[in-house]
Enzyme design. Structure first.
Site, PDB file in Angstrom:
ATOM      1  CG  ASP A  61      45.094  43.598  46.359  1.00 12.50           C
ATOM      2  OD1 ASP A  61      44.627  44.712  46.683  1.00 12.50           O
ATOM      3  OD2 ASP A  61      45.492  42.758  47.191  1.00 12.50           O
ATOM      4  CE1 TYR A  66      49.289  41.167  51.535  1.00 18.24           C
ATOM      5  CE2 TYR A  66      48.989  41.477  49.177  1.00 18.24           C
ATOM      6  CZ  TYR A  66      48.451  41.294  50.437  1.00 18.24           C
ATOM      7  OH  TYR A  66      47.086  41.240  50.604  1.00 18.24           O
ATOM      8  CB  SER A 165      41.932  45.427  54.258  1.00 13.19           C
ATOM      9  OG  SER A 165      42.084  44.030  54.160  1.00 13.19           O
ATOM     10  CD  GLN A 191      42.171  43.221  49.605  1.00 11.72           C
ATOM     11  OE1 GLN A 191      43.191  42.580  49.797  1.00 11.72           O
ATOM     12  NE2 GLN A 191      42.097  44.202  48.708  1.00 11.72           N
ATOM     13  CD1 TRP A 220      40.885  39.577  52.201  1.00 12.70           C
ATOM     14  CD2 TRP A 220      41.924  37.678  52.738  1.00 12.70           C
ATOM     15  NE1 TRP A 220      40.905  39.484  53.578  1.00 12.70           N
ATOM     16  CE2 TRP A 220      41.552  38.340  53.928  1.00 12.70           C
ATOM     17  CE3 TRP A 220      42.615  36.465  52.838  1.00 12.70           C
ATOM     18  CZ2 TRP A 220      41.804  37.817  55.203  1.00 12.70           C
ATOM     19  CZ3 TRP A 220      42.880  35.942  54.089  1.00 12.70           C
ATOM     20  CH2 TRP A 220      42.477  36.616  55.256  1.00 12.70           C
ATOM     21  CG  LEU A 223      39.628  29.240  45.445  1.00 15.11           C
ATOM     22  CD1 LEU A 223      40.746  28.944  44.440  1.00 15.11           C
ATOM     23  CD2 LEU A 223      38.381  28.439  45.092  1.00 15.11           C
ATOM     24  N   GLY A 303      44.751  34.217  43.515  1.00 13.48           N
ATOM     25  CA  GLY A 303      46.179  34.028  43.743  1.00 13.48           C
ATOM     26  C   GLY A 303      46.652  32.917  42.819  1.00 13.48           C
ATOM     27  CD  GLN A 309      48.282  27.660  40.635  1.00 16.21           C
ATOM     28  OE1 GLN A 309      49.028  28.637  40.742  1.00 16.21           O
ATOM     29  NE2 GLN A 309      48.119  26.807  41.624  1.00 16.21           N
ATOM     30  CG  ASN A 313      41.767  30.010  39.747  1.00 21.21           C
ATOM     31  OD1 ASN A 313      41.485  28.835  39.970  1.00 21.21           O
ATOM     32  ND2 ASN A 313      42.676  30.646  40.455  1.00 21.21           N
TER      33      ASN A 313
END
Length: 343
Positions: A61, A66, A165, A191, A220, A223, A303, A309, A313
């Protein structure tokens, strides 16, 4: 040298339909917000995406906004260099904040949706994306114009589906009404931000939409930008997201020093103890599994700034089956923030 495309192995990944569509997406996907093209560039991006792909993640995504388009550039380069078969991948991007800053390079006008889609594909070096999102609602543009423009993008073959989104339930409902009236394609997913400490919109406001339209969410910040990993329980680590994006998280950092923030940290500490003692996992894995378990969740976007990571996850996959009704009730007692039901 072999030109055979790299074979995709889903491993133990769980797949779900994305909302009302026939598209099957992994319950965990990878996103580049705040990292890819910004704090993470070049070979590290390749290593992270390669690790994700090798561990069952085939959905990536991004967005034109971004890192001002650099996230799309980086992801597109990696996809090409790694020789992945396009049909094995699910690629999503989002339109609203164009990278150029001109008056028509922002929002959801027909002009920006069509030109923005074409530019996004150029940056990604792709012929099409699977899903194109309206990154925010645009109340300066008639909904009919928005729906017609996204349908044009689909008809051109530049995207298979469109989605929203951070739209309100009212705006999503309006898009469906317009699409139905004109015989056009409606958005298939939303989203949204959804995590243990942010529940009102995804669990209450959208509740009727899950039933009425089979709406799916691509979540999104599951966490809470790292808050639910427990890393902020005793301060702000220098390599954390809050530290490397101080300006963006200024308000969040300010709240953490006040009563509201301290209460959240206390809940995270209780969840940490519960996860470790009751479920034999970290609070990170519990938080990700919890969001994945919620009705309406199609995929949870991960992410990462390091390959390790991603691997860590994905241990949340083993926690999802452990979230029985009894366990979820115990978690609710700790959270004490369940939205009241829609009347």
């Amino acid at each position: 040298m072999s030109t055979q495309p790299v074979k995709y192995d889903p491993k133990n990944m769980i797949f779900r339909r994305l909302g009302s569509s026939g598209l099957r997406v992994p319950v965990f996907s990878f996103g580049g917000w705040l990292t890819v093209g910004a704090t993470v560039k070049g070979d590290p991006v390749k290593e992270i995406m390669k690790t994700a792909f090798e561990n069952g993640i085939n959905m990536f995504d991004t967005a034109e906004g971004y890192a001002k388009g650099e996230c799309e550039v980086e992801m597109g380069r990696v996809i090409k260099e790694l020789g992945w078969r396009r049909t094995d991948l699910i690629i999503s991007t989002k339109l609203f904040w164009g990278p150029h800053g001109s008056p028509n390079d922002i929002g959801l006008s027909r002009k920006h949706i069509i030109e923005g889609a074409k530019e996004a594909l150029e940056r990604l070096q792709l012929d099409y994306v699977d899903i194109i999102f309206a990154h925010r609602p645009d109340n300066t543009v008639p909904m009919e114009e928005v729906v017609r423009a996204f349908n044009y993008v689909i008809e051109k073959g530049w995207a298979f589906y469109w989605a929203t989104s951070e739209w309100s339930a009212y705006e999503i409902e309006e898009a469906h009404h317009v699409a139905d009236k004109l015989g056009l394609i409606a958005p298939i997913a939303e989203q949204c931000q959804h995590h243990m400490l942010h529940r009102e919109r995804p669990e209450k406001e959208y509740a009727p939409l899950y039933k009425k339209y089979d709406l799916g969410t691509t979540v999104w910040s599951a966490l809470a930008s790292g808050l639910l990993t427990g890393k902020y329980n005793n301060g702000i680590p220098p390599d954390s997201r809050f530290a490397t994006n101080k300006d963006f998280f200024k308000d969040t950092l300010d709240i953490l020093t006040k009563d509201e923030g301290l209460k959240k940290i206390e809940k995270v500490k209780q969840l940490t103890e519960f996860a470790e003692k009751e479920l034999g996992c970290s609070v990170t894995h519990l938080a990700l599994a919890w969001v994945a378990k919620q009705p309406g969740t199609s995929t949870v976007i991960l992410g990462a700034t390091k390959p390790e990571q991603v691997i860590d996850n994905l241990k949340a996959l083993d926690v999802i089956p452990k979230l029985t009704e009894e366990v979820l009730e115990k978690i609710e007692k700790i959270l004490d923030n369940k939205p009241s039901p829609v009347l």
